[in-house]
Write a protein that holds these residues in place. Structure first.
Motif, PDB file in Angstrom:
ATOM      1  N   ASN A   7       0.845  -1.201   0.000  1.00 45.31           N
ATOM      2  CA  ASN A   7       0.000   0.000   0.000  1.00 45.31           C
ATOM      3  C   ASN A   7       0.880   1.251   0.000  1.00 45.31           C
ATOM      4  O   ASN A   7       0.693   2.183   0.787  1.00 45.31           O
ATOM      5  N   ALA A   8       1.850   1.273  -0.916  1.00 45.50           N
ATOM      6  CA  ALA A   8       2.905   2.287  -0.944  1.00 45.50           C
ATOM      7  C   ALA A   8       2.397   3.723  -1.068  1.00 45.50           C
ATOM      8  O   ALA A   8       3.005   4.639  -0.509  1.00 45.50           O
ATOM      9  N   GLN A   9       1.315   3.941  -1.784  1.00 45.57           N
ATOM     10  CA  GLN A   9       0.800   5.309  -1.902  1.00 45.57           C
ATOM     11  C   GLN A   9       0.436   5.835  -0.507  1.00 45.57           C
ATOM     12  O   GLN A   9       0.727   6.988  -0.174  1.00 45.57           O
ATOM     13  N   ILE A  10      -0.155   4.993   0.286  1.00 48.13           N
ATOM     14  CA  ILE A  10      -0.596   5.389   1.620  1.00 48.13           C
ATOM     15  C   ILE A  10       0.581   5.430   2.590  1.00 48.13           C
ATOM     16  O   ILE A  10       0.773   6.416   3.313  1.00 48.13           O
ATOM     17  N   THR A  11       1.408   4.399   2.589  1.00 47.39           N
ATOM     18  CA  THR A  11       2.525   4.377   3.535  1.00 47.39           C
ATOM     19  C   THR A  11       3.564   5.448   3.196  1.00 47.39           C
ATOM     20  O   THR A  11       4.218   5.974   4.098  1.00 47.39           O
ATOM     21  N   GLY A  12       3.682   5.791   1.924  1.00 44.83           N
ATOM     22  CA  GLY A  12       4.578   6.889   1.541  1.00 44.83           C
ATOM     23  C   GLY A  12       4.109   8.211   2.114  1.00 44.83           C
ATOM     24  O   GLY A  12       4.910   9.025   2.598  1.00 44.83           O
ATOM     25  N   ALA A  13       2.807   8.436   2.088  1.00 49.23           N
ATOM     26  CA  ALA A  13       2.248   9.662   2.675  1.00 49.23           C
ATOM     27  C   ALA A  13       2.415   9.657   4.194  1.00 49.23           C
ATOM     28  O   ALA A  13       2.697  10.701   4.800  1.00 49.23           O
ATOM     29  N   ILE A  70       9.285   4.253  14.979  1.00 55.09           N
ATOM     30  CA  ILE A  70       7.927   4.474  14.487  1.00 55.09           C
ATOM     31  C   ILE A  70       7.642   3.407  13.444  1.00 55.09           C
ATOM     32  O   ILE A  70       8.402   3.260  12.483  1.00 55.09           O
ATOM     33  N   CYS A  71       6.564   2.664  13.618  1.00 53.57           N
ATOM     34  CA  CYS A  71       6.159   1.643  12.648  1.00 53.57           C
ATOM     35  C   CYS A  71       4.969   2.172  11.851  1.00 53.57           C
ATOM     36  O   CYS A  71       3.937   2.510  12.425  1.00 53.57           O
ATOM     37  N   LEU A  72       5.133   2.227  10.536  1.00 50.22           N
ATOM     38  CA  LEU A  72       4.089   2.752   9.652  1.00 50.22           C
ATOM     39  C   LEU A  72       3.656   1.700   8.652  1.00 50.22           C
ATOM     40  O   LEU A  72       4.491   1.120   7.950  1.00 50.22           O
ATOM     41  N   GLY A  73       2.366   1.463   8.593  1.00 47.06           N
ATOM     42  CA  GLY A  73       1.831   0.492   7.643  1.00 47.06           C
ATOM     43  C   GLY A  73       0.360   0.764   7.392  1.00 47.06           C
ATOM     44  O   GLY A  73      -0.232   1.683   7.956  1.00 47.06           O
ATOM     45  N   LEU A 130      -6.679   6.829   2.880  1.00 46.51           N
ATOM     46  CA  LEU A 130      -6.209   8.094   2.299  1.00 46.51           C
ATOM     47  C   LEU A 130      -6.627   9.285   3.159  1.00 46.51           C
ATOM     48  O   LEU A 130      -5.864  10.250   3.304  1.00 46.51           O
ATOM     49  N   ASP A 131      -7.819   9.209   3.739  1.00 45.57           N
ATOM     50  CA  ASP A 131      -8.283  10.282   4.626  1.00 45.57           C
ATOM     51  C   ASP A 131      -7.377  10.447   5.834  1.00 45.57           C
ATOM     52  O   ASP A 131      -7.276  11.539   6.394  1.00 45.57           O
ATOM     53  N   ARG A 132      -6.698   9.372   6.255  1.00 47.17           N
ATOM     54  CA  ARG A 132      -5.845   9.391   7.438  1.00 47.17           C
ATOM     55  C   ARG A 132      -4.363   9.458   7.085  1.00 47.17           C
ATOM     56  O   ARG A 132      -3.508   9.413   7.965  1.00 47.17           O
ATOM     57  N   ALA A 133      -4.059   9.567   5.809  1.00 47.49           N
ATOM     58  CA  ALA A 133      -2.674   9.651   5.338  1.00 47.49           C
ATOM     59  C   ALA A 133      -2.463  10.976   4.604  1.00 47.49           C
ATOM     60  O   ALA A 133      -1.948  11.025   3.500  1.00 47.49           O
ATOM     61  N   GLY A 134      -2.926  12.043   5.246  1.00 49.09           N
ATOM     62  CA  GLY A 134      -2.776  13.374   4.669  1.00 49.09           C
ATOM     63  C   GLY A 134      -4.069  13.950   4.147  1.00 49.09           C
ATOM     64  O   GLY A 134      -4.091  15.058   3.620  1.00 49.09           O
ATOM     65  N   GLY A 135      -5.161  13.215   4.295  1.00 49.55           N
ATOM     66  CA  GLY A 135      -6.466  13.679   3.830  1.00 49.55           C
ATOM     67  C   GLY A 135      -7.210  14.443   4.907  1.00 49.55           C
ATOM     68  O   GLY A 135      -6.610  15.047   5.801  1.00 49.55           O
ATOM     69  N   LYS A 136      -8.523  14.357   4.859  1.00 47.42           N
ATOM     70  CA  LYS A 136      -9.360  15.189   5.727  1.00 47.42           C
ATOM     71  C   LYS A 136      -9.231  14.886   7.216  1.00 47.42           C
ATOM     72  O   LYS A 136      -9.614  15.699   8.043  1.00 47.42           O
TER      73      LYS A 136
END
Length: 163
Positions: free
Chosen positions: A32-38, A85-88, A134-140
């Protein structure tokens, strides 16, 4: 207040502390690289905005969220790190795989924190669909990566205070 109406990454009411001198590793899942990258961008920016230096931030990529556990464990063999920090991101599918992975990752990250007596921060999104992620990875709803960075700073400073 419902999270549907709120940016969860508002820290204006907190005194976060200064991250200067803290050495922080970020272990990030490639799945889910688009999300984990954000999430990664949010975490790095959060650390830098609170005084961390780029040379004190180590980014390590692992294949998926399950591998965050061993990634954090490997990183903490280096005793110089103050926090990890663990991000996934795990998105619900049609099978129970989601439940098993989420449960294992949560318990595994907690176990690594206890094993090394260091803050290991759970920055893993566990959502029903990609839109929620996406809402929680830089979204609303803000950026959970930034939230994880703030948590890492606060917990690392707490750890230093009570050594």
């Amino acid at each position: 207040m419902s999270s549907s109406l709120k940016n969860l990454s508002d820290f204006s009411h907190l005194e976060v502390g200064h991250a200067a001198g803290l050495k922080v590793a970020i272990v990030v899942a490639q799945w889910n690289a688009q999300i984990t990258g954000a999430l990664l961008d949010g975490a790095v920016n959060g650390l830098l905005q609170h005084g961390a230096q780029e040379h004190d931030i180590e980014v390590v990529q692992v294949p998926g969220s399950y591998e965050l556990i061993s990634g954090a464990d490997i990183i903490l063999r280096d005793e110089s790190f103050d926090a990890v920090i663990c991000l996934g991101c795990v998105i619900q599918g049609e099978t129970r795989h989601f439940d098993f992975i989420c449960d294992a990752v949560g318990h595994g990250i907690a176990n690594v924190a206890l094993k090394y007596n260091k803050p290991v921060i759970f920055g893993v999104l566990t959502t029903d669909n990609e839109e929620q992620a996406l809402d929680r990875a830089g979204g609303k709803h803000g950026n959970k990566g930034e939230e994880a960075a703030i948590t890492a700073i606060q917990m690392a400073l707490l750890s230093h205070k009570y050594r």
